[in-house]
Design a protein around this motif. Structure first.
Motif, short mmCIF file in Angstrom:
data_model
loop_
_atom_site.label_atom_id
_atom_site.label_comp_id
_atom_site.label_asym_id
_atom_site.label_seq_id
_atom_site.Cartn_x
_atom_site.Cartn_y
_atom_site.Cartn_z
N LEU A 80 61.70 74.43 35.51
CA LEU A 80 60.90 74.10 34.33
C LEU A 80 60.12 75.30 33.81
O LEU A 80 60.03 75.51 32.59
N SER A 81 59.58 76.11 34.72
CA SER A 81 58.82 77.30 34.30
C SER A 81 59.71 78.27 33.55
O SER A 81 59.34 78.80 32.50
N LEU A 82 60.91 78.52 34.08
CA LEU A 82 61.84 79.44 33.41
C LEU A 82 62.33 78.86 32.09
O LEU A 82 62.50 79.59 31.10
N ALA A 83 62.57 77.54 32.06
CA ALA A 83 63.04 76.91 30.83
C ALA A 83 61.99 77.03 29.73
O ALA A 83 62.31 77.36 28.58
N TRP A 84 60.72 76.77 30.06
CA TRP A 84 59.64 76.92 29.08
C TRP A 84 59.54 78.37 28.62
O TRP A 84 59.38 78.65 27.42
N LEU A 85 59.61 79.31 29.55
CA LEU A 85 59.47 80.73 29.21
C LEU A 85 60.55 81.17 28.22
O LEU A 85 60.24 81.72 27.16
N PHE A 86 61.82 80.91 28.56
CA PHE A 86 62.91 81.37 27.70
C PHE A 86 62.95 80.59 26.39
O PHE A 86 63.21 81.16 25.33
N ASN A 87 62.69 79.28 26.45
CA ASN A 87 62.78 78.51 25.21
C ASN A 87 61.68 78.88 24.23
O ASN A 87 61.87 78.82 23.02
N TRP A 88 60.51 79.27 24.76
CA TRP A 88 59.44 79.68 23.82
C TRP A 88 59.71 81.05 23.21
O TRP A 88 59.12 81.39 22.19
N MET A 89 60.59 81.81 23.79
CA MET A 89 61.06 83.02 23.12
C MET A 89 61.84 82.63 21.87
O MET A 89 61.74 83.27 20.82
N ALA A 90 62.61 81.54 22.00
CA ALA A 90 63.34 81.02 20.85
C ALA A 90 62.39 80.38 19.84
O ALA A 90 62.54 80.54 18.62
N ILE A 91 61.37 79.67 20.34
CA ILE A 91 60.36 79.07 19.46
C ILE A 91 59.65 80.15 18.66
O ILE A 91 59.42 80.03 17.46
N LEU B 134 66.67 73.78 14.31
CA LEU B 134 65.32 73.36 14.68
C LEU B 134 65.31 71.95 15.27
O LEU B 134 64.54 71.65 16.19
N PHE B 135 66.16 71.09 14.73
CA PHE B 135 66.27 69.73 15.25
C PHE B 135 66.62 69.75 16.74
O PHE B 135 66.01 69.05 17.55
N PHE B 136 67.58 70.60 17.11
CA PHE B 136 68.03 70.67 18.51
C PHE B 136 67.17 71.59 19.37
O PHE B 136 67.20 71.50 20.59
N LEU B 137 66.39 72.47 18.74
CA LEU B 137 65.47 73.32 19.51
C LEU B 137 64.18 72.57 19.83
O LEU B 137 63.72 72.59 20.98
N LEU B 138 63.61 71.89 18.84
CA LEU B 138 62.32 71.25 19.02
C LEU B 138 62.41 69.83 19.58
O LEU B 138 61.57 69.41 20.37
N VAL C 69 61.70 67.80 10.04
CA VAL C 69 62.90 67.77 10.88
C VAL C 69 62.51 67.64 12.35
O VAL C 69 63.15 66.91 13.11
N ALA C 70 61.45 68.34 12.74
CA ALA C 70 60.98 68.28 14.12
C ALA C 70 60.59 66.85 14.49
O ALA C 70 60.87 66.38 15.60
N MET C 71 59.94 66.14 13.56
CA MET C 71 59.55 64.76 13.82
C MET C 71 60.78 63.90 14.12
O MET C 71 60.78 63.10 15.07
N LEU C 72 61.82 64.07 13.33
CA LEU C 72 63.06 63.31 13.56
C LEU C 72 63.70 63.70 14.89
O LEU C 72 64.22 62.85 15.61
N GLY C 73 63.62 64.99 15.22
CA GLY C 73 64.18 65.46 16.48
C GLY C 73 63.48 64.85 17.68
O GLY C 73 64.13 64.41 18.64
N TYR C 74 62.15 64.80 17.64
CA TYR C 74 61.39 64.19 18.73
C TYR C 74 61.82 62.75 18.94
O TYR C 74 62.06 62.30 20.07
N LEU C 75 61.87 62.00 17.85
CA LEU C 75 62.21 60.58 17.95
C LEU C 75 63.63 60.38 18.48
O LEU C 75 63.87 59.51 19.32
N ALA C 76 64.56 61.20 18.00
CA ALA C 76 65.95 61.07 18.44
C ALA C 76 66.10 61.37 19.93
O ALA C 76 66.74 60.61 20.67
N PHE D 169 71.87 70.05 26.70
CA PHE D 169 72.84 70.07 25.61
C PHE D 169 72.15 70.31 24.26
O PHE D 169 72.70 70.97 23.38
N GLY D 170 70.94 69.76 24.10
CA GLY D 170 70.21 69.98 22.86
C GLY D 170 69.96 71.45 22.61
O GLY D 170 70.21 71.97 21.51
N TRP D 171 69.49 72.15 23.63
CA TRP D 171 69.18 73.58 23.48
C TRP D 171 70.46 74.42 23.34
O TRP D 171 70.46 75.43 22.62
N LEU D 172 71.54 74.01 24.00
CA LEU D 172 72.81 74.74 23.84
C LEU D 172 73.34 74.59 22.42
O LEU D 172 73.84 75.56 21.83
N ILE D 173 73.26 73.39 21.87
CA ILE D 173 73.70 73.17 20.50
C ILE D 173 72.81 73.94 19.53
O ILE D 173 73.29 74.54 18.56
#
Length: 419
Positions: A239-250, A335-339, A282-289, A305-309
């Motif tokens: 989880l720590s590594l996932a947050w670190l790398f994904n926030w580079m994308a954020i 952004l839908f699949f990132l957030l 779009v982020a709101m729709l992504g959260y709900l989905a 899969f969301g982050w890979l897409i």
């Protein structure tokens, strides 16, 4: 762990509804303060005559201070309780806003805005608290659909960002953006109101059971040491590594989204700003989905899969044509699949640890977002400094880190939701 063998009270539907509403509003207020600083930083820099590099240094040091606060909040919430944690984070938001209005320079700004780490920490405390309530709900529908219900609470992030933008636009037109101190002072009022409102929250039954066990001398281990024990170490690292790398994308595609569109794809400033505003919707729709999917499919799989897409879509956007329609579709979908997966991430984190270290585990992983934001910005600066185009830098740093975060999440271990 002792708490998993003890019976706790069920939470009424009325308490679930009230707590959900309060926590969502608290989330909006917390994000509001956090976003306000970034929005007004150019005006703040002008008033203190900071150069671009000085402003960047202040922003970076604030991120460091924010990370320190995030690391520290988890053990406190595991020791003092979720209800007190909610009150403290929202009250910290009010203090941060009020103190920002009184800063005298860069040093005091870094110290004051580091306290705003409590604003960001609210998201993690919120997730720990609500998911314990949902799992103890007397209505089994709430327990079964806790991911989707929490995803609605998660929309507080884009709603808070949009509220901050609208507030700055309205108040700025009345007072002038050079009056940023008054803007922060006014922003203190709703935070104080919500902090007082949080006093009506009930404590989670899981924490009450755990606290009773601790008072009898059972289960008194430190929460920090527990998250690094063999049972939980794997998820703590993943989880720590996932947050670190994904926030580079954020950092690349969300925080610096307008720069990517303007410099990387040649969009005008107005069009870029409009797209970024719409991206919050779009982020709101992504959260709900993703919240809904997480209740029906493995949370780990949909996050991965969301982050890979998302990585694939951002790659297509940057490597593809500069056609407006093509960029618009790929960026929004990216952004839908990132957030979106973050709605599932925060629920999954609450399922990774027992009550005595749940807030600590979630906050520790969440805190790694700040080093990710810092590294992401530094790598983008370094790449462009070496002569890379901004599009190529965003592709390597943003899409590349998004891809890595998705692959890393596959290693997380699905754990049954705690009782």
């Amino acid at each position: 762990m002792t708490n998993t063998h003890m019976v706790h009270d069920k939470v009424s539907t009325r308490d679930i509804r009230r707590s959900t509403i309060i926590c969502m509003i608290a989330g909006i207020v917390a994000v509001f303060d956090f976003i306000l600083f970034g929005t007004l930083l150019p005006r703040i820099s002008e008033s203190f005559s900071w150069s671009t590099s000085q402003a960047l240094l202040v922003s970076t040091l604030v991120s460091v201070g924010t990370a320190v606060v995030l690391f520290g909040i988890g053990p406190l919430v595991d020791r003092l309780g979720r209800r007190r944690g909610m009150i403290s984070t929202v009250l910290g938001t009010a203090v941060s806003s009020a103190a920002t209005a009184a800063v005298t320079g860069g040093v005091s700004m870094v110290a004051v805005r580091s306290v705003s780490g409590l604003s960001l920490a609210e998201q993690s405390v919120n997730a720990t608290y609500l998911n314990e309530l949902y799992n103890a709900a007397e209505d089994e529908k709430v327990t079964r659909n806790r991911g989707f219900i929490f995803s609605a609470v998660q929309t507080a992030w884009p709603l808070g960002a949009l509220t901050a933008a609208g507030f700055v636009a309205v108040v700025g037109s009345l007072l002038g953006l050079d009056q940023w101190r008054w803007i922060f002072l006014i922003a203190t009022v709703p935070a104080l109101i919500v902090a007082y409102w949080c006093r009506s929250l009930r404590e989670s039954p899981q924490f009450l059971v755990q606290n009773a066990a601790r008072e009898t001398g059972v289960g008194g281990e430190g929460s920090i040491s527990t998250i690094f024990k063999r049972t939980y170490l794997r998820n703590t690292i993943v989880l720590s590594l996932a947050w670190l790398f994904n926030w580079m994308a954020i950092q690349t595609f969300s925080v610096l989204g307008t720069t990517v569109l303007e410099v990387g794809k040649g969009f005008s400033a107005n069009n870029s700003l409009m797209i970024v505003v719409v991206s919050n919707l779009v982020a709101m729709l992504g959260y709900l989905a993703f919240g809904w999917l997480g209740d029906r499919i493995s949370r780990v799989k949909i996050i991965s899969f969301g982050w890979l897409i998302g990585a694939a879509l951002f790659t297509a956007m940057l490597a593809g044509p500069d056609d407006t329609a093509f960029v618009l579709v790929t960026y929004m979908a990216g952004l839908f699949f990132l957030l979106g997966p973050y709605a599932a991430v925060l629920v999954f984190q609450s399922e990774c640890y027992p009550t005595e270290c749940r807030a600590t585990g979630g906050a520790f992983a969440f805190a790694m977002s700040q080093p990710g934001a810092i590294f992401g910005g530094l790598l983008l600066s370094a790449a462009t400094g070496l002569g890379w185009s901004y599009g190529s830098a965003a592709l390597a740093v943003g899409a590349g880190s998004c891809l890595l975060s998705g692959l890393i999440m596959f290693s997380a271990r699905t754990i049954t939701a705690p009782s």
